[in-house]
Design a protein around this motif. Structure first.
Motif, PDB file in Angstrom:
ATOM      1  N   VAL A  40       0.828  -1.199   0.000  1.00  0.00           N
ATOM      2  CA  VAL A  40       0.000   0.000   0.000  1.00  0.00           C
ATOM      3  C   VAL A  40       0.868   1.257   0.000  1.00  0.00           C
ATOM      4  N   LEU A  41       1.865   1.302   0.872  1.00  0.00           N
ATOM      5  CA  LEU A  41       2.742   2.476   0.948  1.00  0.00           C
ATOM      6  C   LEU A  41       3.540   2.681  -0.339  1.00  0.00           C
ATOM      7  N   ALA A  43       2.609   1.755  -3.356  1.00  0.00           N
ATOM      8  CA  ALA A  43       1.666   2.240  -4.372  1.00  0.00           C
ATOM      9  C   ALA A  43       1.371   3.722  -4.175  1.00  0.00           C
ATOM     10  N   LEU A  44       1.138   4.123  -2.930  1.00  0.00           N
ATOM     11  CA  LEU A  44       0.891   5.533  -2.651  1.00  0.00           C
ATOM     12  C   LEU A  44       2.104   6.394  -2.990  1.00  0.00           C
ATOM     13  N   THR A  45       3.281   5.897  -2.682  1.00  0.00           N
ATOM     14  CA  THR A  45       4.506   6.617  -3.018  1.00  0.00           C
ATOM     15  C   THR A  45       4.643   6.774  -4.525  1.00  0.00           C
ATOM     16  N   VAL A  47       2.297   6.830  -6.798  1.00  0.00           N
ATOM     17  CA  VAL A  47       1.311   7.782  -7.316  1.00  0.00           C
ATOM     18  C   VAL A  47       1.676   9.211  -6.924  1.00  0.00           C
ATOM     19  N   PHE A  48       1.837   9.457  -5.640  1.00  0.00           N
ATOM     20  CA  PHE A  48       1.994  10.826  -5.176  1.00  0.00           C
ATOM     21  C   PHE A  48       3.363  11.414  -5.494  1.00  0.00           C
ATOM     22  N   ASP A  49       4.430  10.627  -5.453  1.00  0.00           N
ATOM     23  CA  ASP A  49       5.736  11.152  -5.861  1.00  0.00           C
ATOM     24  C   ASP A  49       5.716  11.550  -7.330  1.00  0.00           C
ATOM     25  N   PRO A  81       9.324   4.205   2.566  1.00  0.00           N
ATOM     26  CA  PRO A  81       8.078   3.534   2.964  1.00  0.00           C
ATOM     27  C   PRO A  81       8.295   2.047   3.245  1.00  0.00           C
TER      28      PRO A  81
END
Length: 102
Positions: A40-41, A43-45, A47-49, A81
């Protein structure tokens, strides 16, 4: 390649702390939960990075990077992450008292 060298101590400490926590109860369950959290972390990294870099909110000097990227994000960004997902639960497991207080 400054950033890969900067990330290395974090990865090594995480690996050592996680290995030391292997003797604590529920290690397998903790590793499974850490694996899910890591996915999860990461994937979020990703996307947001990529969004923040695309919006030019920050940049990295190319001479300090390994050159490997996931989209626009340097692969070094993904170490933090990963370390958090495995290192934080391992530290808590090591700090938790294993025998009942008297």
């Amino acid at each position: 390649m400054t950033y890969p060298l900067l990330v290395l101590p974090f990865v090594l400490v995480t690996a050592v702390v996680t290995a030391l926590s292997a003797r604590r109860p529920r290690f397998a369950a903790r590793m499974a939960a850490s694996g899910v959290a890591a996915v999860v972390l990461l994937a979020l990294t990703a996307v947001f990075d990529n969004v923040m870099i695309a919006l030019d909110l920050f940049t990295y000097p190319p001479e300090h990077l390994s050159g490997l990227r996931i989209g626009l994000a340097p692969v070094e960004d993904f170490a933090y992450p990963l370390c958090a997902a495995f290192g934080v639960p391992a530290v808590f497991a090591l700090l938790r008292r294993t025998e009942p207080a008297t």
